[in-house]
Design a protein around this motif. Sequence first.
Motif, PDB file in Angstrom:
ATOM      1  N   VAL A  35      -2.370  86.450  95.913  1.00 50.75           N
ATOM      2  CA  VAL A  35      -1.626  86.111  94.706  1.00 50.75           C
ATOM      3  C   VAL A  35      -0.492  85.144  95.044  1.00 50.75           C
ATOM      4  N   GLY A  36       0.204  85.388  96.151  1.00 49.83           N
ATOM      5  CA  GLY A  36       1.247  84.465  96.586  1.00 49.83           C
ATOM      6  C   GLY A  36       0.703  83.086  96.897  1.00 49.83           C
ATOM      7  N   LEU A  37      -0.468  83.032  97.541  1.00 48.12           N
ATOM      8  CA  LEU A  37      -1.102  81.750  97.852  1.00 48.12           C
ATOM      9  C   LEU A  37      -1.483  81.013  96.568  1.00 48.12           C
ATOM     10  N   CYS A  38      -2.015  81.742  95.590  1.00 46.55           N
ATOM     11  CA  CYS A  38      -2.403  81.126  94.312  1.00 46.55           C
ATOM     12  C   CYS A  38      -1.195  80.522  93.608  1.00 46.55           C
ATOM     13  N   VAL A  39      -0.086  81.256  93.599  1.00 44.99           N
ATOM     14  CA  VAL A  39       1.127  80.755  92.953  1.00 44.99           C
ATOM     15  C   VAL A  39       1.620  79.485  93.646  1.00 44.99           C
ATOM     16  N   ALA A  40       1.647  79.476  94.977  1.00 41.56           N
ATOM     17  CA  ALA A  40       2.110  78.305  95.715  1.00 41.56           C
ATOM     18  C   ALA A  40       1.210  77.098  95.466  1.00 41.56           C
ATOM     19  N   LEU A  41      -0.104  77.304  95.486  1.00 42.80           N
ATOM     20  CA  LEU A  41      -1.033  76.197  95.242  1.00 42.80           C
ATOM     21  C   LEU A  41      -0.929  75.676  93.816  1.00 42.80           C
ATOM     22  N   GLU A  42      -0.738  76.581  92.853  1.00 39.25           N
ATOM     23  CA  GLU A  42      -0.624  76.164  91.448  1.00 39.25           C
ATOM     24  C   GLU A  42       0.627  75.317  91.241  1.00 39.25           C
ATOM     25  N   ILE A  43       1.726  75.704  91.846  1.00 40.97           N
ATOM     26  CA  ILE A  43       2.964  74.918  91.722  1.00 40.97           C
ATOM     27  C   ILE A  43       2.755  73.526  92.308  1.00 40.97           C
ATOM     28  N   ALA A  44       2.128  73.462  93.491  1.00 39.84           N
ATOM     29  CA  ALA A  44       1.883  72.165  94.122  1.00 39.84           C
ATOM     30  C   ALA A  44       0.930  71.312  93.288  1.00 39.84           C
ATOM     31  N   ALA A  45      -0.114  71.932  92.728  1.00 41.11           N
ATOM     32  CA  ALA A  45      -1.093  71.171  91.934  1.00 41.11           C
ATOM     33  C   ALA A  45      -0.468  70.645  90.652  1.00 41.11           C
ATOM     34  N   ARG A  46       0.376  71.421  90.005  1.00 42.59           N
ATOM     35  CA  ARG A  46       1.009  70.974  88.762  1.00 42.59           C
ATOM     36  C   ARG A  46       1.940  69.791  89.004  1.00 42.59           C
ATOM     37  N   ARG A  47       2.546  69.746  90.143  1.00 44.82           N
ATOM     38  CA  ARG A  47       3.440  68.624  90.445  1.00 44.82           C
ATOM     39  C   ARG A  47       2.679  67.325  90.664  1.00 44.82           C
ATOM     40  N   LEU A  48       1.432  67.429  91.114  1.00 46.99           N
ATOM     41  CA  LEU A  48       0.671  66.236  91.468  1.00 46.99           C
ATOM     42  C   LEU A  48      -0.339  65.808  90.414  1.00 46.99           C
ATOM     43  N   THR A  49      -0.627  66.680  89.441  1.00 51.98           N
ATOM     44  CA  THR A  49      -1.668  66.392  88.462  1.00 51.98           C
ATOM     45  C   THR A  49      -1.058  65.812  87.207  1.00 51.98           C
ATOM     46  N   SER A  50      -1.709  64.798  86.654  1.00 48.62           N
ATOM     47  CA  SER A  50      -1.257  64.179  85.410  1.00 48.62           C
ATOM     48  C   SER A  50      -1.705  65.020  84.227  1.00 48.62           C
ATOM     49  N   PHE A  51      -0.793  65.216  83.257  1.00 47.52           N
ATOM     50  CA  PHE A  51      -1.113  65.994  82.072  1.00 47.52           C
ATOM     51  C   PHE A  51      -1.034  65.136  80.804  1.00 47.52           C
ATOM     52  N   GLN A  52      -1.257  63.821  80.947  1.00 49.40           N
ATOM     53  CA  GLN A  52      -1.110  62.928  79.802  1.00 49.40           C
ATOM     54  C   GLN A  52      -2.089  63.277  78.682  1.00 49.40           C
ATOM     55  N   ALA A  53      -3.367  63.474  79.034  1.00 51.94           N
ATOM     56  CA  ALA A  53      -4.366  63.794  78.002  1.00 51.94           C
ATOM     57  C   ALA A  53      -4.050  65.122  77.344  1.00 51.94           C
ATOM     58  N   THR A  54      -3.582  66.092  78.128  1.00 53.30           N
ATOM     59  CA  THR A  54      -3.250  67.396  77.578  1.00 53.30           C
ATOM     60  C   THR A  54      -2.092  67.299  76.590  1.00 53.30           C
TER      61      THR A  54
END
Length: 481
Positions: A13-32
């Motif tokens: 669960v800790g690994l998932c949270v860390a990866l999700e934070i990193a992915a959100r910082r790098l992923t574009s959400f323009q279409a969303t």
Amino acid sequence: MFVTAYLAFIVLVGLCVALEIAARRLTSFQATQTAVANPAFQRFQKLFLKAYLLALWADWLQGPYLYKLYRHYNFLESQIAILYVFGLASCVLFAPVAGWLPQFLGRRQTCLLFCLTYSICCITKLSQDYFVLILGRVLGGLSTSLLTTTFEAWYLHGHVDVHDFPKEWIPVTFGKVANWNHGLAVGAGLVANLFAEWLGLGPVAPFLLAIPSLGACAWFVLSEWGQEDGQEGAHGDKNTPLLNPLNAPKLQMSTRARFWRSCVDGLRCLLSDRRVMLLGGVQALFESVLYIFVFLWTPVLDPHGPPLGIIFSSLMAASLAGSTLFRLATSAPYRLQPGHLLCLAVLLAFFSFFMLTFSTVPGQPQPRESLLAFLLLELACGLYFPAVSFLQGRVVPMERRAAVLAWFRLPLHLLACLGLLALHGEVSGAGAGEAGSGTRHMFAGCAGMMLAALLAVISLFTVGRNDADLRLEGTKLEGEI
């Protein structure tokens, strides 16, 4: 194993949270952001998600304790294998029916049929009669086929034909479904564990708990979906009149003709494009092995006393970590190709089954090593599914995709059925001291299938090494994988 299970869950669960934070910082959400700014789209999306997520929740609740329930009823492993075979065989038989029913009954009515059949499937778990449990597995196969087709068909019809929203917004909704789906799976394991073990209600409790969720899903479909997409006719289109008895044979023949034409066109597409055939081979080999894993993980770990619900949540958290890792690896700073990640997923799966052939030696079990191998396999699944989905979207034409994927699933389920039947035969014929050898041999066979899948992946990218369709946009072509 009790402490190991909880420790693995906390770490993952800790690994998932860390990866999700990193992915959100790098992923574009323009279409969303564009889609969410549209109130009509947001309202339509919520209507869909309320019902569909309840259906998925009910489905996940039944995952952790299915094998345990059959063992609780004192059935042998070989008898349980046959029950699983009936479930897989019914998926094969009902897959074409699931694609045809929305055209005949209507999309909304078919979703209601799913809620009814899955509720009856859950009720059959109260019986200890073997043939009643077989009936439950058959209904479960029908329900699974409906779950994977009908809800999405309703959404796509409403999105494109009723509201005329941009097609570019479709991935926004199904991206939300994917994110929620992993979270629901993790939560379902925790809730199932709470009711089955902590509250002492036994392994049948999660199945009974799924029935209210299915009832709530049916209520949303019945009360809200009809108002949203208009009054559907008998064939699922709001502009289609109800069946006239005089015209019914003609309309049914037309539907039947379209179905067979779709099957033939899908097979022709599969046979005419080597890339599609190789990708189908990878999917059949990889996913058939997953069905065998779903059957075997409980008998491998359960004798050592771990909380099965927590183990299930840990497995789902590992899959979520793999999915988030895929998003991170394909984001702008890294731009790793989905094909490379597919190779990595197959390699991880091969290594997992290779480990399991040594951790499940009869008389010398190593449950912690087996749990680690299962977690690695689920991590591989998290990488595999988005990678193969990307490649399918590139090499399989949109208008043929449903038919081609149906042909993909046929050998997939057949291979899984054959594997479980082989396990049933080996367990039935095993003598004293050989009871666990069938499991070990099955894991060795799965490792061999993963090796074949790896060769198919390499062949796919040898054929398409200069094929832009197999790569992310904006990346240079390479002469080799």
